[in-house]
Design a protein around this motif. Structure first.
Motif, short mmCIF file in Angstrom:
data_model
loop_
_atom_site.label_atom_id
_atom_site.label_comp_id
_atom_site.label_asym_id
_atom_site.label_seq_id
_atom_site.Cartn_x
_atom_site.Cartn_y
_atom_site.Cartn_z
N PRO A 39 0.90 -1.24 0.03
CA PRO A 39 0.08 -0.03 -0.12
C PRO A 39 0.81 1.31 -0.04
CG PRO A 39 -0.14 -1.04 2.24
CD PRO A 39 0.44 -2.13 1.16
N GLU A 40 2.22 1.31 0.31
CA GLU A 40 2.84 2.33 0.31
C GLU A 40 3.59 2.63 -1.14
OE1 GLU A 40 3.99 4.37 2.90
OE2 GLU A 40 2.49 3.15 4.15
N LEU A 41 3.61 1.57 -2.03
CA LEU A 41 4.16 1.82 -3.35
C LEU A 41 2.81 2.11 -4.26
CD1 LEU A 41 6.74 -1.13 -3.60
CD2 LEU A 41 7.21 1.60 -3.15
N TRP A 45 2.80 4.74 -8.22
CA TRP A 45 2.99 4.53 -9.66
C TRP A 45 1.34 4.48 -10.39
CZ3 TRP A 45 0.97 0.20 -12.57
CH2 TRP A 45 0.46 -0.64 -11.61
N TRP A 46 0.55 4.54 -9.35
CA TRP A 46 -0.86 4.36 -9.89
C TRP A 46 -1.39 5.61 -10.80
CZ3 TRP A 46 -3.80 0.29 -10.37
CH2 TRP A 46 -5.23 0.44 -10.71
N ALA A 47 -0.91 6.90 -10.54
CA ALA A 47 -1.37 8.03 -11.13
C ALA A 47 0.05 9.00 -11.12
CB ALA A 47 -2.19 8.66 -10.21
N PRO A 48 -0.32 9.92 -12.08
CA PRO A 48 1.36 10.87 -12.37
C PRO A 48 1.63 11.54 -10.82
CG PRO A 48 -0.70 11.19 -14.05
CD PRO A 48 -1.32 10.23 -12.97
N LYS A 54 -4.97 8.51 -2.56
CA LYS A 54 -4.92 8.12 -1.02
C LYS A 54 -5.52 6.82 -1.01
CE LYS A 54 -7.45 9.71 3.22
NZ LYS A 54 -8.15 10.60 3.81
N VAL A 55 -4.86 5.92 -0.14
CA VAL A 55 -5.30 4.52 0.14
C VAL A 55 -6.26 4.50 1.31
CG1 VAL A 55 -4.86 2.03 0.51
CG2 VAL A 55 -3.55 3.63 -1.38
#
Length: 65
Positions: A39-41, A45-48, A54-55
């Motif tokens: 959840p930290e990574l 890389w999910w978005a620019p 926010k997870v």
């Protein structure tokens, strides 16, 4: 460190609540998998970089919520 954006395609059918994204990532499988289960990574890389991700909850196994 230099990175390049992966070639990504998106498919969203009208009227459907599902969307599919496909990316070809030039990286070792182990590192790509780690980005999906850490959840930290994931937000990195999910978005620019200019967008905030926010997870709130993160579950990686069957039955987890």
């Amino acid at each position: 460190m230099t990175t390049t954006a992966p070639e990504t395609t998106y498919v969203a059918e009208p009227g459907s609540l599902e969307a599919t994204s496909t990316a070809v990532i030039d990286a070792p499988l182990e590192k790509v998998f780690r980005c999906f289960v850490d959840p930290e990574l994931l937000p990195r890389w999910w978005a620019p970089p200019e967008l905030e991700v926010k997870v709130d909850k993160f579950a990686t196994g069957p039955g987890e919520s």
